[in-house]
Structures are given as structure tokens and as C-alpha cells.
Write a protein that holds these residues in place. Structure first.
Motif, PDB file in Angstrom:
ATOM      1  N   SER A 403       0.800  -1.227   0.000  1.00  8.68           N
ATOM      2  CA  SER A 403       0.000   0.000   0.000  1.00  8.68           C
ATOM      3  C   SER A 403       0.834   1.278   0.000  1.00  8.68           C
ATOM      4  CB  SER A 403      -0.943  -0.006   1.210  1.00  8.68           C
ATOM      5  OG  SER A 403      -0.216  -0.130   2.413  1.00  8.68           O
ATOM      6  N   ALA A 404       2.163   1.169  -0.141  1.00  8.53           N
ATOM      7  CA  ALA A 404       3.023   2.361  -0.136  1.00  8.53           C
ATOM      8  C   ALA A 404       2.676   3.278  -1.300  1.00  8.53           C
ATOM      9  CB  ALA A 404       4.486   1.954  -0.207  1.00  8.53           C
ATOM     10  N   ARG A 405       2.603   4.579  -1.023  1.00  6.60           N
ATOM     11  CA  ARG A 405       2.216   5.552  -2.039  1.00  6.60           C
ATOM     12  C   ARG A 405       3.406   6.301  -2.632  1.00  6.60           C
ATOM     13  NH1 ARG A 405      -1.961   8.240   2.006  1.00  6.60           N
ATOM     14  NH2 ARG A 405      -0.141   7.748   3.278  1.00  6.60           N
ATOM     15  N   SER A 406       4.604   6.026  -2.129  1.00  2.00           N
ATOM     16  CA  SER A 406       5.806   6.669  -2.655  1.00  2.00           C
ATOM     17  C   SER A 406       7.012   5.851  -2.237  1.00  2.00           C
ATOM     18  CB  SER A 406       5.943   8.093  -2.110  1.00  2.00           C
ATOM     19  OG  SER A 406       6.205   8.053  -0.711  1.00  2.00           O
ATOM     20  N   LEU A 407       8.147   6.167  -2.848  1.00  3.59           N
ATOM     21  CA  LEU A 407       9.370   5.483  -2.470  1.00  3.59           C
ATOM     22  C   LEU A 407       9.731   5.792  -1.016  1.00  3.59           C
ATOM     23  CD1 LEU A 407      11.067   3.631  -4.282  1.00  3.59           C
ATOM     24  CD2 LEU A 407      12.690   5.497  -4.540  1.00  3.59           C
ATOM     25  N   ASP A 408       9.504   7.016  -0.590  1.00  6.38           N
ATOM     26  CA  ASP A 408       9.794   7.376   0.797  1.00  6.38           C
ATOM     27  C   ASP A 408       8.919   6.591   1.768  1.00  6.38           C
ATOM     28  OD1 ASP A 408      11.681   9.168  -0.075  1.00  6.38           O
ATOM     29  OD2 ASP A 408      10.400  10.939   0.141  1.00  6.38           O
ATOM     30  N   GLU A 409       7.654   6.416   1.423  1.00  5.16           N
ATOM     31  CA  GLU A 409       6.759   5.658   2.296  1.00  5.16           C
ATOM     32  C   GLU A 409       7.159   4.183   2.335  1.00  5.16           C
ATOM     33  OE1 GLU A 409       2.006   4.654   2.563  1.00  5.16           O
ATOM     34  OE2 GLU A 409       2.615   6.668   1.915  1.00  5.16           O
ATOM     35  N   LEU A 410       7.607   3.663   1.191  1.00  2.98           N
ATOM     36  CA  LEU A 410       8.097   2.284   1.154  1.00  2.98           C
ATOM     37  C   LEU A 410       9.292   2.130   2.088  1.00  2.98           C
ATOM     38  CD1 LEU A 410       7.677  -0.422  -0.680  1.00  2.98           C
ATOM     39  CD2 LEU A 410       9.786   0.347  -1.748  1.00  2.98           C
ATOM     40  N   ARG A 411      10.246   3.051   1.980  1.00  2.00           N
ATOM     41  CA  ARG A 411      11.444   3.016   2.822  1.00  2.00           C
ATOM     42  C   ARG A 411      11.092   3.133   4.301  1.00  2.00           C
ATOM     43  NH1 ARG A 411      13.838   8.262   2.145  1.00  2.00           N
ATOM     44  NH2 ARG A 411      12.257   8.703   3.713  1.00  2.00           N
ATOM     45  N   ASP A 412      10.234   4.072   4.637  1.00  2.00           N
ATOM     46  CA  ASP A 412       9.895   4.295   6.042  1.00  2.00           C
ATOM     47  C   ASP A 412       9.224   3.063   6.646  1.00  2.00           C
ATOM     48  OD1 ASP A 412      10.946   6.817   5.766  1.00  2.00           O
ATOM     49  OD2 ASP A 412       9.005   7.836   5.650  1.00  2.00           O
ATOM     50  N   GLY A 413       8.382   2.402   5.879  1.00  2.00           N
ATOM     51  CA  GLY A 413       7.728   1.202   6.381  1.00  2.00           C
ATOM     52  C   GLY A 413       8.703   0.070   6.617  1.00  2.00           C
ATOM     53  N   ILE A 414       9.667  -0.081   5.716  1.00  2.00           N
ATOM     54  CA  ILE A 414      10.665  -1.139   5.882  1.00  2.00           C
ATOM     55  C   ILE A 414      11.572  -0.841   7.069  1.00  2.00           C
ATOM     56  CG2 ILE A 414      12.673  -2.226   4.795  1.00  2.00           C
ATOM     57  CD1 ILE A 414      11.219  -1.924   2.112  1.00  2.00           C
ATOM     58  N   ASP A 415      11.986   0.416   7.210  1.00  2.00           N
ATOM     59  CA  ASP A 415      12.831   0.793   8.343  1.00  2.00           C
ATOM     60  C   ASP A 415      12.110   0.608   9.677  1.00  2.00           C
ATOM     61  OD1 ASP A 415      15.122   1.447   6.971  1.00  2.00           O
ATOM     62  OD2 ASP A 415      14.745   3.599   6.921  1.00  2.00           O
ATOM     63  N   ARG A 416      10.836   0.918   9.713  1.00  2.00           N
ATOM     64  CA  ARG A 416      10.079   0.853  10.970  1.00  2.00           C
ATOM     65  C   ARG A 416       9.760  -0.582  11.375  1.00  2.00           C
ATOM     66  NH1 ARG A 416       4.683   0.452  11.300  1.00  2.00           N
ATOM     67  NH2 ARG A 416       4.462   1.127   9.116  1.00  2.00           N
ATOM     68  N   ILE A 417       9.340  -1.381  10.413  1.00  3.62           N
ATOM     69  CA  ILE A 417       8.853  -2.730  10.728  1.00  3.62           C
ATOM     70  C   ILE A 417       9.989  -3.743  10.784  1.00  3.62           C
ATOM     71  CG2 ILE A 417       7.320  -4.583   9.961  1.00  3.62           C
ATOM     72  CD1 ILE A 417       5.600  -2.355   8.618  1.00  3.62           C
ATOM     73  N   VAL A 418      10.997  -3.603   9.915  1.00  3.14           N
ATOM     74  CA  VAL A 418      12.113  -4.561   9.806  1.00  3.14           C
ATOM     75  C   VAL A 418      11.559  -5.986   9.818  1.00  3.14           C
ATOM     76  CG1 VAL A 418      14.448  -5.125  10.556  1.00  3.14           C
ATOM     77  CG2 VAL A 418      13.473  -2.903  11.146  1.00  3.14           C
ATOM     78  N   GLY A 419      10.651  -6.256   8.890  1.00  7.79           N
ATOM     79  CA  GLY A 419      10.017  -7.563   8.840  1.00  7.79           C
ATOM     80  C   GLY A 419      10.468  -8.447   7.704  1.00  7.79           C
ATOM     81  N   LEU A 420      11.326  -7.930   6.806  1.00  2.00           N
ATOM     82  CA  LEU A 420      11.829  -8.767   5.716  1.00  2.00           C
ATOM     83  C   LEU A 420      12.867  -9.714   6.290  1.00  2.00           C
ATOM     84  CD1 LEU A 420      12.122  -6.062   2.930  1.00  2.00           C
ATOM     85  CD2 LEU A 420      10.389  -7.860   3.128  1.00  2.00           C
ATOM     86  N   PRO A 421      12.690 -11.015   6.117  1.00  4.27           N
ATOM     87  CA  PRO A 421      13.563 -11.964   6.824  1.00  4.27           C
ATOM     88  C   PRO A 421      14.949 -12.114   6.226  1.00  4.27           C
ATOM     89  CG  PRO A 421      11.952 -13.137   5.492  1.00  4.27           C
ATOM     90  CD  PRO A 421      11.602 -11.675   5.394  1.00  4.27           C
ATOM     91  N   TRP A 422      15.045 -12.188   4.885  1.00  7.06           N
ATOM     92  CA  TRP A 422      16.343 -12.477   4.276  1.00  7.06           C
ATOM     93  C   TRP A 422      16.477 -11.924   2.859  1.00  7.06           C
ATOM     94  CZ3 TRP A 422      13.812 -15.444   0.771  1.00  7.06           C
ATOM     95  CH2 TRP A 422      12.768 -16.268   1.234  1.00  7.06           C
ATOM     96  N   VAL A 423      15.649 -10.913   2.520  1.00 10.57           N
ATOM     97  CA  VAL A 423      15.720 -10.336   1.173  1.00 10.57           C
ATOM     98  C   VAL A 423      15.839  -8.823   1.245  1.00 10.57           C
ATOM     99  CG1 VAL A 423      14.543 -12.174  -0.080  1.00 10.57           C
ATOM    100  CG2 VAL A 423      13.177 -10.402   1.058  1.00 10.57           C
ATOM    101  N   GLY A 424      16.793  -8.281   0.473  1.00  8.12           N
ATOM    102  CA  GLY A 424      16.876  -6.859   0.288  1.00  8.12           C
ATOM    103  C   GLY A 424      15.852  -6.398  -0.741  1.00  8.12           C
ATOM    104  N   THR A 425      15.684  -5.090  -0.856  1.00  7.59           N
ATOM    105  CA  THR A 425      14.615  -4.525  -1.685  1.00  7.59           C
ATOM    106  C   THR A 425      15.179  -3.557  -2.721  1.00  7.59           C
ATOM    107  OG1 THR A 425      13.123  -4.672   0.209  1.00  7.59           O
ATOM    108  CG2 THR A 425      12.438  -3.255  -1.620  1.00  7.59           C
ATOM    109  N   ILE A 426      14.765  -3.735  -3.968  1.00 11.51           N
ATOM    110  CA  ILE A 426      15.087  -2.822  -5.062  1.00 11.51           C
ATOM    111  C   ILE A 426      13.774  -2.218  -5.532  1.00 11.51           C
ATOM    112  CG2 ILE A 426      16.036  -2.625  -7.401  1.00 11.51           C
ATOM    113  CD1 ILE A 426      16.997  -5.649  -5.461  1.00 11.51           C
ATOM    114  N   ALA A 427      13.704  -0.894  -5.648  1.00 14.53           N
ATOM    115  CA  ALA A 427      12.426  -0.268  -5.969  1.00 14.53           C
ATOM    116  C   ALA A 427      12.612   0.946  -6.872  1.00 14.53           C
ATOM    117  CB  ALA A 427      11.697   0.150  -4.691  1.00 14.53           C
ATOM    118  N   ALA A 428      11.559   1.230  -7.647  1.00 14.07           N
ATOM    119  CA  ALA A 428      11.492   2.430  -8.481  1.00 14.07           C
ATOM    120  C   ALA A 428      10.086   3.000  -8.355  1.00 14.07           C
ATOM    121  CB  ALA A 428      11.797   2.088  -9.939  1.00 14.07           C
ATOM    122  N   ASP A 429       9.963   4.317  -8.536  1.00 13.66           N
ATOM    123  CA  ASP A 429       8.632   4.913  -8.438  1.00 13.66           C
ATOM    124  C   ASP A 429       8.292   5.712  -9.687  1.00 13.66           C
ATOM    125  OD1 ASP A 429       9.934   7.364  -8.219  1.00 13.66           O
ATOM    126  OD2 ASP A 429       9.268   7.764  -6.179  1.00 13.66           O
TER     127      ASP A 429
END
Length: 809
Positions: A403-429
Motif C-alpha cells: 500500500s506504499a504511495r511513494s518510495l519514501d513511504e516504502l522506505r519508512d515502512g521497511i525501516d520501521r517494521i524490519v520484517g523482511l527476513p532475508w531479502v533486500g529490496t530494489i524499488a522504483a517509483d
């Protein structure tokens, strides 16, 4: 043909699950009371290749639709996944059999492990930590799966599980166990036999054989950094995000190319999820997970690659000399906790017997044994601490990304939750920004603690990111960061990231060369290593991007279009052939005869002719030169006579390169390898005029579909691995899976994709092989995302489903 069970309402035009709720609220025209409103309602629209577009008015309804749709396609796969996560494989399939993939542990060892990590208390804790929307999503999923089972009955299921005793209704506990099983994929599941083989010294019960001593004989052990490098490369991924300074239209463009097993638990499943006004995301999910794992919405597109961070620590216990099941911390002895796990095992006569195993738990994990490296004797023992066993945030994490509406929102959610177990994230907006985030669950061991707490005997392992810590002092436990959502891990904001307007990329090497113009350095060894030789996939990925942006690849302009990005993946260039083939051909200029390693004399002329004619790719039309090259590479790589120009951290994309053919020993080694390759190709049945498309295939309902691509170790971006098949040739086992490109333009996301192994595991399904045919032809499918695009799909079918019962726990 679309089926409409009694609980289904056909929709003749586009509709919403809200229609069901409205209808249920109305009485009949005689004033009779209305039926109770459905607890869950969803609409499932399917377009070409069986892709479900699931729409609901709330999280529960969305989960319900996902569970039902997934069961339609892969009910047997999910039923078996439930068996695995509950530690019941030996009960139904016997103790020594294994799962669908070659690296799985025997069933009995697997059952002991999953019974241990999925004990009732751990599962209840995982459930309690789910936010309310995630609980609703899971409860709905369970209801959807169970409704499908009820409607079909065991006798109406596909042949793989028809009337099988191991098929049963699902519970929310089952879903939590499956999620924990996925979390363990980054560490614990690799140590199953090492954990099961650990018994106290002088114990009367013999230790079961360990995977390290059997299946891995001659290969790196599970604590060797090389083992993890191979794992990341084999079932890893490629991801590229292009920004406004790199794309033709100045908006974002993404390539997602995850690699995984073509069978078993880690298969992807395509889907599109919509809650109007709240969520609209499309892509693919790990099977059984009720959200999009890799995909896009109208604002952001993302993918994942297995990262190189270690998600575990090993701890060396100093044992109490009076008792090898007690250990000393800060000068005080404390006992291990013995945990007995019992498992039912099917006997050859069909009866059941109970087998048990005792695990020994400590405050730094469970005792394990790696033969000849980490032994449990009367002085020391070693434990595994898997940080992801405290990670109950995976569902919440992917939901936030969806449901992220921007790259910044995607980043903030990942930083806050730290729920990805073993995969890094590559993204474009859509604004043309890109980002790489190497934010996963990593034990909090900074460099200062590594230096103070790793015993001298394990310094070399630590240099490769595998940490063995001294457990005799509490100061050497992983640290706590108040900014982290879980004790003992790094906070998200402290982990590697890079935002660029040109490109970011990753192919399972560390975060260091995400973009060579801005190296990411200075992180703890457990997080990311600097100045390391990069894989062939990383090198070819960066080299292709740099050449395109510099305008030196022979194509016009200096920008990248979506077809060009797709072409970089499916060129199937063998990167290392470009580094050594000129030297190989020089060696071919010598005498015709060469002695193979077996001692046989071999005529090299036919092979050398094929090598000269080879196009240096792993495409369907590629000749036997690819086979000769692959065999030579397997024999020579890593030997001291290999690279003429060694790795240089100042030129990590261009080195190492060239073969040592300027000295006699190097030429002799190369010619011996080539002669042995000739004999190997003859023995394999690959004729002198064979093409790769005649050899490598996936067999579906008796038809062989030719598959392009090749193994990771040859530097082929499009990874495909295969093994000799019974009928000749090679059957694909792993590699490229869900392949996606997403380009943003003024009309929103424009996505093309294919699922290499197709949507269903059921041979009777029309979607058992259809996308495998697409993959074979390199034919991209344009994904319908908007309602108008979905409605225009000529293969469109719709059903509306509702659920009125209440038993979902």
C-alpha cells in the motif's frame, strides 16, 4: 469453464463484494427475514494464464478470496505445506523420504525441527503480535481455503492429494507455522540435520547422520561462508531499478528476476489484490502468503533479492566440567533446557511408531553439531541463534509495501517494521527515483563486538560474515537497539541503503556495489562485506547497464527502454565466456591431440571448431560449444592456474579476467580440461550437432518444453539449473521464476511478466504449462491492472464468493 457452487453468485458485469453484502441485507418481497450477512465476501476475476484479480471490501474478505483462489490452483501444494510446517511428514510419507527439492532434510529430521520451532507457545506469540488487519486477513484466508475443501470434498481434489489422509482443514495456527517456516529459510532450515545430530558427549543414543557428513560430503559445511555464497547464487535473484536519468521517459523502470526452486514451498503465485480506496497491488507471492511479495501498485514497483547478511549467530559455550549439559556465563553455571520432541513415523507395514529427539536449548539458541568443526564434547558446545525466530512481522511488512504511495513511504515502512527476513529490496517509483534497501533481520553484532567476541579460531569465518561468538560472557550476546522492533537485531535505519536517479541493482552480492559510482562501505561483517570479488551475474548486470548508459553497446542513444531491459535478461550471455574464450581458442591452436584427466588421448579439433562457432550464449539455438565451455569451467575454476588478471577491488567489474595461457602449465591445464570436456559431452549423449534447446527442458504432461538459460556459476544473468533426466537431456530444477518488468508512464504502471513454471502444479489445470511455453519463447505477457484492462481481457471469467459460517479458528 467456470464453476459456480451454491455459495457463488455469478456476476454478469464488473462488480464489488459490496453487492453481496447489500443483497444479504435485504429481505425477500414477502417480508421474510434476510439471510445473515456473509462474514466474508470477495470477487475473483481471472484473466489470461489464470491470474486471479481478487477484490473485497475489507481485509478479511481479501484473505478469503486469496485462500480460495490459491486452493483452486494449488490445493495439494498448500495441504502438503501444512503437513511440513506441523512436523507430520514422517507420519504420512515415512522417515527417510524427502520433500520436493534436492536440499531438503529427511522427513524425520524435518519433523523434529518444525515441531521445535512451531511449538504452541511460539505460534501463539506470533499470532498475538499480528495487528488486527493481519489477523483478519489470515482468518479470511483460512476460511477461503477451508470452503474450497468443503465444496470439492477429498474425492474431488487433484490426483496428487485425492482422498489423501494428510489433507485437512486449515487453522490460523497453521498459517503462523507456515510463516515461521518461511522465516527459517534464511538460517534455521539450513541447519536441520546439524541440530538433530547434536547429542551430549557419551550419550547412549547414537547421533543421527548429519547432512554435513552425508549430502554435503565434498562441499562446504553450513558454517562456511562459501556455503552461503553458493546458496545466495543458486536460489538468488537479479533486481534492477532505473531512474529518471536512465530511462527513456524519465520515470521509473524495474526488472524483477527472482530465482528459486521450480517445485516445493518456494514457488511463486501470481495475483492482484484490491480493497477499493485502501489497496491495489499486483505481482506474485510466495505460495500461501496472503499478499504481494514482489510487484507494483500505481505509485511504486519493487522486487527482492536474497541478501548476504547473516541472519544467525553461532555461540561457543564453555561447559561446566561437572556436567556437559550445563554452561558457564559470567562465571556462573546454568543448565541447558532439554526439550523432548516426539514424532509419529509411518512404518513399512503402515502402522505408526513414535520417535523422539531431545534438543538442548540455551539463552543463545539450540545446541548443534557440525562434524569435525563444531563438536559437542566435555569442554565446549555450539548453539545456533536464528534471529528470524523472533520476527513475526512478515505479513505486516509486505502489507505496508503493497500500500506504499511513494518510495519514501516504502522506505519508512521497511525501516520501521524490519520484517523482511532475508531479502533486500530494489524499488522504483513513478517520479523516476530508485532505491536499494538492505534492511532485513540481522543480529546486532557491530565490528567492535566482533573483534572482542570472536575466538581466534573463528576469525576467518568472521571475515566472511559467519560469526562464532564467545558465550561465556553476557557482553558477547547480540546487542539491543531501542530503535529496533525486536531485541538482538539492528535497527532498520542503521542498515545499508542507496537512493539514485540513474540505477540501483543487486544480484545476491553484498550491498557494496549497488551502484559502483557510490560504493556502500564500512558496515559490520555480519551485514555487508566490502572489496569482495563479485559474481558473474553482478558483473554482467552492471556492465550491461554501464554500456547502455554510456552508449557503447552498439545501440542508439544512452537511455534504457523496457524492451532493452528485458533483452539484457534474456540475452542469455555467458559472461565468463567473454572473459576467457579468446584464451581458450588460443589454446585450440596447438596440437590436435590432448590428454584428458582420465589419461585418454582426445582429438580436440571438432570441439574447437564448435567453440569457435558458439555464440557464447545459453539460448535454445546455442550449439555444443556451451557444453564444452561449461565442463571446462567446472574443472578449472578456482585453480591456481586460472585467472591471468586477479581480482582488483579498484576494478571490481573488470576483474578477474583472462586465463594463464602465457605459461606452459596454464596451457596444459586448459587443454586437459577441454579433452575431458569432450569425453563428458560424449558420455552425456549430447551429440556434436546438438542444440541447447534439445537438451534442457521442463516436461509437462509428456511434452518437453525447451528452456533457455544456464547455471549461475557461468555468469548467466538468466539463471536456470537442470539435472540429467531419465529420458535423456536435462530437466529444470531451479532458476528464473516470476519475471516482471514495470515501467511507469503518464498512464500509470505498464507491467509485463511471466511465471516460468506456470501458475498451477496440477497437471489437469490449463495453467500447468501455459506460461512455461511463454518463457520458452521469451514472450512477455502484458498484465491487466486497471478495471478497464481487466474487463477487456478476452479470457476474463468472474465469480463472487461469500462465507456465512463462523468456524475459522
Amino acid at each position: 469453464m467456470t464453476l459456480f457452487p451454491r455459495s457463488h453468485v455469478p456476476l454478469l458485469r464488473a462488480g464489488s463484494a459490496a453487492m453481496l453484502l447489500a443483497l444479504a441485507a435485504c429481505g425477500d418481497k414477502d417480508g421474510a427475514p434476510a439471510d445473515p450477512a456473509p462474514k466474508y465476501a470477495a470477487e475473483i476475476r481471472r484473466t489470461a494464464y489464470g491470474i486471479p484479480h481478487i477484490k473485497a471490501d475489507d481485509d478479511g474478505g481479501l484473505g478469503y478470496g486469496i485462500g480460495y483462489a490459491y486452493a483452486q490452483d494449488n490445493v495439494c501444494l498448500l495441504a502438503e505445506r501444512i503437513v511440513t510446517a506441523n512436523g507430520e511428514r514422517a507420519k504420512y510419507f515415512g522417515a527417510e523420504a524427502r520433500g520436493a527439492t534436492a536440499d531438503t532434510a529427511p522427513n524425520l529430521a524435518s519433523d523434529f525441527f518444525y515441531r521445535l520451532i512451531n511449538e504452541a507457545e511460539a505460534v501463539a506469540n506470533a499470532w498475538q503480535q499480528q495487528p488486527a488487519p493481519m489477523r483478519a486477513l489470515v482468518e479470511g484466508y483460512v476460511a477461503g481455503y477451508n470452503q474450497y475443501l468443503d465444496e470439492r470434498g477429498k474425492g474431488g481434489l487433484p490426483d496428487a492429494c485425492k482422498n489423501a489422509p494428510w489433507v485437512r482443514s486449515m487453522t490460523t495456527d497453521d498459517m503462523m507455522k507456515i510463516v515461521r517456516r518461511y522465516a527459517a529459510e534464511g538460517a534455521g532450515s539450513h541447519f536441520i540435520t546439524e541440530l538433530v545430530s547434536a547429542v551430549p558427549p557419551d550419550a547412549a543414543v547414537p547421533a543421527p547422520p548429519s547432512r554435513a557428513a552425508t549430502a554435503r560430503r565434498g562441499s562446504p559445511s553450513v558454517i562456511d561462508p562459501q556455503y552461503w555464497q553458493q546458496q545466495h547464487a543458486r536460489t538468488g535473484s537479479n533486481g534492477v531499478a532505473l531512474g529518471k536519468n536512465a530511462t527513456e521517459n524519465g520515470q521509473g523502470l524495474l526488472l524483477a528476476n527472482p530465482h528459486n526452486w521450480w517445485n516445493g514451498d518456494l514457488r511463486f503465485y501470481q495475483l492482484h489484490l484490491t480493497i477499493p480506496g485502501k489497496l491495489d497491488a499486483m505481482g506474485a507471492s510466495l505460495g500461501g502468503m496472503p499478499m504481494v511479495s514482489i510487484g507494483f501498485n500505481k505509485d511504486v514497483a519493487w522486487t527482492h533479492t536474497n541478501n548476504t547478511s547473516s541472519h544467525f549467530t553461532v555461540h561457543q559455550l564453555q561447559l561446566d566440567p561437572r556436567d556437559p549439559t550445563s554452561y558457564v556465563v559470567d562465571g556462573k553455571s546454568q543448565p541447558m533446557i532439554r526439550k523432548r520432541i516426539e514424532v509419529e513415523v509411518r512404518q513399512p507395514d503402515g502402522s505408526l511408531a513414535t520417535r523422539s529427539h531431545d534438543f538442548y536449548q540455551t539463552d543463545v539458541g539450540v545446541v548443534m553439531r557440525v562434524p569435525d568443526q563444531l563438536e559437542w564434547n566435555r569442554k565446549v558446545a555450539y548453539t545456533l541463534l536464528d534471529a528470524n525466530m523472533g520476527n513475526h512481522r512478515m505479513l505486516e511488512q509486505w502489507r505496508a509495501m503493497n500500500s506504499a504511495r511513494s518510495l519514501d513511504e516504502l522506505r519508512d515502512g521497511i525501516d520501521r517494521i524490519v520484517g523482511l527476513p532475508w531479502v533486500g529490496t530494489i524499488a522504483a517509483d513513478k517520479e523516476g527515483k530508485t532505491m536499494y534497501l538492505d534492511v532485513t533481520v540481522v543480529p546486532n553484532v557491530p565490528l567492535s563486538k566482533e573483534k572482542a567476541c570472536v575466538p581466534d579460531a573463528f576469525r576467518e569465518l568472521a571475515a566472511g560474515g559467519v560469526l562464532v561468538l564467545d558465550a561465556s560472557t553476557s557482553a558477547c550476546r547480540p546487542g539491543n537497539d531501542p530503535g529496533a522492533p525486536q531485541s538482538g537485531i539492528f535497527a532498520g535505519a542503521s542498515l545499508p541503503r542507496l537512493q539514485r536517479d540513474d540505477f540501483v541493482q543487486n544480484s545476491n552480492d553484498s550491498a557494496w556495489l549497488t551502484n559502483p559510482a557510490a560504493p556502500l562501505t564500512g558496515f559490520p561483517s555480519i551485514v555487508s562485506l566490502d572489496a569482495q570479488e563479485q559474481s558473474g551475474r553482478t558483473r554482467i548486470g552492471i556492465a550491461q547497464l554501464q554500456a547502455r548508459l554510456a552508449g557503447t553497446d552498439g545501440l542508439p542513444g544512452r537511455r534504457i527502454s523496457m524492451p532493452q531491459l528485458q533483452g539484457m535478461l534474456f540475452s542469455n550471455r555467458v559472461y565468463y565466456a567473454g572473459q576467457i574464450m579468446d584464451d581458450v581458442l588460443r589454446a585450440c591452436d596447438g596440437e590436435r591431440q590432448a590428454r584428458a584427466a582420465s589419461g585418454a588421448m582426445v582429438d580436440l579439433a571438432p570441439a574447437c571448431a564448435k567453440l569457435r562457432a558458439w555464440d557464447r550464449t545459453a539460448n535454445l539455438e546455442s550449439n555444443i560449444g556451451f557444453g564444452y565451455f561449461a565442463s571446462m569451467w567446472d574443472q578449472l575454476y578456482g585453480s591456481p592456474l586460472f585467472w591471468a588478471v586477479p581480482f582488483n577491488a579498484a576494478d571490481p567489474v573488470g576483474t578477474p579476467r583472462g586465463l594463464r595461457v602465457d605459461d606452459a602449465a596454464g596451457v596444459t591445464a586448459l587443454r586437459t580440461a577441454l579433452a575431458s570436456a569432450v569425453l563428458e559431452m560424449e558420455a552425456s549423449g549430447w551429440g556434436l550437432n546438438s542444440r541447447w534447446g534439445e537438451i534442457q527442458h521442463t516436461e509437462r504432461n509428456g511434452k518437453r518444453i525447451p528452456i533457455h538459460g544456464g547455471r549461475y556459476q557461468y555468469g548467466i544473468y538468466n539463471v536456470i539449473a537442470s539435472e540429467p533426466s531419465k529420458g535423456g537431456g536435462r530437466e529444470v530444477t531451479e532458476g528464473s521464476s516470476y519475471v516482471q518488468t514495470v515501467m511507469f508512464d503518464r498512464n500509470g504502471p505498464q507491467a509485463q511478466a511471466m511465471l516460468a513454471y506456470s501458475q498451477s502444479v496440477d497437471p489437469a489445470s490449463p495453467h500447468y504449462a501455459d506460461q512455461s511455453e511463454l518463457y520458452s519463447r521469451k514472450a512477455w505477457h502484458t498484465l491487466p491492472f486497471t478495471d478497464a484492462q481487466i474487463a477487456a481481457d478476452p479470457k476474463l471469467s468472474r465469480i463472487a464468493i461469500s462465507h456465512k459460517t463462523k468456524g475459522t479458528q
